[in-house]
Each structure stands twice: as structure tokens, then as C-alpha cells.
Motif scaffolding. Structure first.
Motif, PDB file in Angstrom:
ATOM      1  N   ALA A  61      44.131  46.124  49.135  1.00  0.00           N
ATOM      2  CA  ALA A  61      43.474  45.330  48.097  1.00  0.00           C
ATOM      3  C   ALA A  61      43.095  43.947  48.610  1.00  0.00           C
ATOM      4  O   ALA A  61      41.960  43.483  48.399  1.00  0.00           O
ATOM      5  N   LEU A  62      44.000  43.267  49.293  1.00  0.00           N
ATOM      6  CA  LEU A  62      43.699  41.929  49.799  1.00  0.00           C
ATOM      7  C   LEU A  62      42.619  41.990  50.874  1.00  0.00           C
ATOM      8  O   LEU A  62      41.721  41.129  50.913  1.00  0.00           O
ATOM      9  N   ALA A  63      42.684  42.983  51.755  1.00  0.00           N
ATOM     10  CA  ALA A  63      41.651  43.113  52.780  1.00  0.00           C
ATOM     11  C   ALA A  63      40.287  43.388  52.155  1.00  0.00           C
ATOM     12  O   ALA A  63      39.265  42.853  52.608  1.00  0.00           O
ATOM     13  N   ALA A  64      40.243  44.214  51.114  1.00  0.00           N
ATOM     14  CA  ALA A  64      38.976  44.490  50.433  1.00  0.00           C
ATOM     15  C   ALA A  64      38.406  43.220  49.818  1.00  0.00           C
ATOM     16  O   ALA A  64      37.190  42.978  49.870  1.00  0.00           O
ATOM     17  N   ARG A  71      33.958  40.946  43.905  1.00  0.00           N
ATOM     18  CA  ARG A  71      33.369  42.174  43.360  1.00  0.00           C
ATOM     19  C   ARG A  71      34.222  43.401  43.656  1.00  0.00           C
ATOM     20  O   ARG A  71      33.957  44.488  43.137  1.00  0.00           O
ATOM     21  N   ALA A  72      35.266  43.270  44.492  1.00  0.00           N
ATOM     22  CA  ALA A  72      36.141  44.403  44.795  1.00  0.00           C
ATOM     23  C   ALA A  72      37.229  44.613  43.751  1.00  0.00           C
ATOM     24  O   ALA A  72      37.892  45.656  43.769  1.00  0.00           O
ATOM     25  N   TRP A  73      37.418  43.658  42.823  1.00  0.00           N
ATOM     26  CA  TRP A  73      38.558  43.779  41.905  1.00  0.00           C
ATOM     27  C   TRP A  73      38.473  45.001  40.984  1.00  0.00           C
ATOM     28  O   TRP A  73      39.525  45.582  40.671  1.00  0.00           O
ATOM     29  N   PRO A  74      37.289  45.428  40.498  1.00  0.00           N
ATOM     30  CA  PRO A  74      37.296  46.649  39.674  1.00  0.00           C
ATOM     31  C   PRO A  74      37.801  47.881  40.430  1.00  0.00           C
ATOM     32  O   PRO A  74      38.468  48.745  39.847  1.00  0.00           O
ATOM     33  N   GLY A  75      37.505  47.958  41.716  1.00  0.00           N
ATOM     34  CA  GLY A  75      38.025  49.074  42.508  1.00  0.00           C
ATOM     35  C   GLY A  75      39.530  49.024  42.636  1.00  0.00           C
ATOM     36  O   GLY A  75      40.203  50.069  42.602  1.00  0.00           O
TER      37      GLY A  75
END
Length: 339
Positions: A61-64, A71-75
Motif C-alpha cells: 500500500a505505501l509503495a503504491a 489516487r491509489a487509495w481506493p485500490g
């Protein structure tokens, strides 16, 4: 007719943009879910709650977030929801709150790191220290606190078991960041191998890492800290590209041995195993990350100094031909002339 064609083209472009925006989010969710499934394989029970000594999704999650931004938070939220759904029969309010905590923790870590000037190259000591204390140890307090509190509120955990479960939850999330995030960040530097690369030394390091790690985590003798010379070797010779995979290998083998109750973890309770794994894996990750960052930073400084000296020598040579021969450091052609 022209207006109709334009509207169709505009709709197609919007659809393409929507798909392009959704694909990274879905990819993050899929990788998060798969990593969560792998982490749950080695889950242990502490006070009746399932916790893991190493939770890879937090590192993913942190790397994403570092790669893609907010914009990666919904994933991350979608992946966390899918993981939790595999553990419970239905989606309730506590489940949603836990998902929010699992999403908020890496988001806060990312925002704090960005505010602190973190660089994903991890080529400075301050970047390594920031990832350790701000990204891992600090940010993961949120997910551990929210998750453990919801277990208590939902009557799945007695109040007396709050701190043991909180400690195990926090250490597992923090270890995920310390072990997995550096490895994912170094993947962007992967290139095709060259003939001049130190193949023999790299192969020797890989073989030694597997052999020593298996021996240290499977024997009942106090040999667990034999892995640290390997971590130092990898960091000094290959920087983060060597120390990050080595740290991941050591941590995974230690987690497997700890959850199986073999080697140095034999005869200990689940809580003691979690604490021992947290201390050991944390020490391994800290050594690998910080030493690699120091070596990389010193190498960059040395290269910049050498480049500046060469540029200065060229300037002196243009202004006063022949005077640059006494410059420091001597250029390769000057050393050959001296021979």
C-alpha cells in the motif's frame, strides 16, 4: 453530422481515460488481496485474534502511494475490504471502520513522508530514517489502534487483551513496510544484466543467504544472528538492490520458523513468538535499509566530488594548457603517462 462525430469521439476518449484511471486502482487492489492471502497463511492467534508477524499489504500500500500518489487509495481500500471479507461472514460497520483504518494508515505515512521530503530512490540516510520512523513505526499506529479497538467494540476481544493484540498488529504492519516497501521501490531500478556485473559474488551471496538463513532459523542453537553479516555484505556491495531481497528472505524464513514453532522459537507462546519476530525482523530491516542508504549516499557524494574535480581540471586545462596535469585527482590518462 460533425457535431455527432465529435460527441462520439469525446465519449470514446472519456471511456479510455476512465479505464486508464481504473486499471492502476484495480491492480493495487488485486496485489493487496493476493499479498493478504499470503500473509494470512502464517497468521497466529493472540488473545483469540488472528494477527500476522509480517503483513505484506501495508508495504504494498505505501509503495503504491509513493508510485501513484493519492489516487491509489481506493485500490488499497478495496483490497483491504476483500481481505477482511474472507475472514468474516458479512460486512458490518466494524469491518468498514477497520478498512478505513487500514487505508488511512499508509495514506498518512505517505503524506508525512512527502512533507518530510522523502525520495523514493532511498539514496540518503534521511530517507531511510524517514521510512523507518515515519512510514513504518509511526504511521502503522493508526491501523493497529483502529483495528484492535474495533475488535473490543465488537466483543471479539476482551479489554484485557487490547495491548497484546495491538502490539502484535502494529509490529506486523510495521514489518510489512520495513521489509516489502524497500524491495518494491528498488524494482524501478531493475535493468538487463551486463557481462561486467559481479555475477560470482552475487551468486555466492544468494547461496550463502539461503543456507545461513535456513540454518539460523531451523536450529535450536542460538545462531539466529548469523544472518547479520550477510545483510552487511549485501548492503556494502550491492546497496539496496542486494540488502532488500536478502532482508525479505531472512524475514520470511524467520516467520515460517516462528509460526511452526521450530528452531529458536520452539517452546514459546504465540505472543512471545510475535515479540521475538518483531524484534528480529525489525533489526534485520533496519540494518539492511539504513546501511544501504548510508553506502549509497556516500557513493553518490564520492561520484559528485570526482565529477567536480574532473570538470575543474578541464577548466584549468582550457585556461592554462598543461597546468591541469597536477590537478587532483589525477585523470586516468595522466596516470598512464606517469607509468
Amino acid at each position: 453530422m460533425r457535431c455527432v462525430i465529435r460527441s462520439k469521439e469525446s465519449s470514446s476518449e472519456k471511456a479510455i481515460r476512465a479505464v486508464s484511471a481504473a486499471l492502476p486502482v484495480l491492480a493495487v487492489a488485486a496485489v493487496y488481496y493476493l499479498a493478504g492471502g499470503l500473509g494470512l497463511i502464517r497468521g497466529v492467534y493472540v488473545q483469540g485474534a488472528v494477527v500476522t508477524p509480517l503483513w505484506p499489504p501495508t508495504g504494498i500500500a505505501l509503495a503504491a502511494l509513493i508510485y501513484l500518489g493519492l489516487r491509489a487509495w481506493p485500490g488499497i481500500a478495496l483490497g483491504s475490504l476483500c481481505v477482511i471479507a474472507t475472514l468474516s461472514d458479512s460486512v458490518s460497520l466494524p469491518t468498514v471502520v477497520v478498512v478505513a483504518g487500514n487505508t488511512l494508515a499508509p495514506v498518512c505515512s505517505y503524506l508525512i513522508l512527502r512533507k518530510a521530503g522523502f525520495r523514493r530512490e532511498l539514496d540518503r540516510l534521511r530517507d531511510g530514517v524517514g521510512l523507518v520512523f515515519l512510514g513504518a513505526l509511526g504511521g502503522m499506529v493508526i491501523s493497529a489502534t483502529v483495528g484492535t479497538s474495533m475488535l473490543v467494540v465488537d466483543d471479539n476481544l476482551p479489554l484485557s487483551g487490547f495491548w497484546p493484540v495491538w502490539t502484535a498488529w502494529w509490529s506486523g504492519d510495521a514489518m510489512g513496510v520495513l521489509v516489502v516497501t524497500p524491495l518494491l521501490l528498488v524494482l524501478r531500478k531493475v535493468r538487463m544484466p551486463r557481462a561486467t556485473d559481479p555475477w560470482i559474488e552475487a551468486i555466492a551471496l544468494a547461496v550463502a543467504s539461503v543456507a545461513v538463513s535456513l540454518l539460523a532459523t531451523r536450529t535450536s542453537l542460538a545462531m539466529i544472528y548469523l544472518v547479520f553479516p550477510l545483510i552487511i555484505w549485501a548492503a556494502l556491495r550491492f546497496q539496496l538492490a542486494g540488502s532488500a531481497p536478502c532482508a525479505l528472505l531472512v524475514s520470511v524464513l524467520a516467520v515460517v520458523a516462528g509460526t511452526q514453532g521450530v528452531g529458536p522459537f520452539e517452546g514459546h507462546t504465540s505472543l512471545h513468538v510475535m515479540v521475538n519476530l518483531a524484534v528480529f525482523n525489525g533489526s534485520v530491516a533496519l540494518t539492511a535499509l539504513l546501511l544501504a542508504a548510508v553506502v549509497t549516499e556516500q557513493s553518490d557524494i564520492r561520484r559528485r566530488i570526482q565529477r567536480a574535480c574532473e570538470e575543474l581540471a578541464d577548466v584549468v586545462d582550457r585556461l592554462a594548457p598543461g597546468r591541469a596535469s597536477g590537478s587532483w585527482p589525477p585523470r586516468p590518462e595522466d596516470e598512464l603517462d606517469g607509468l
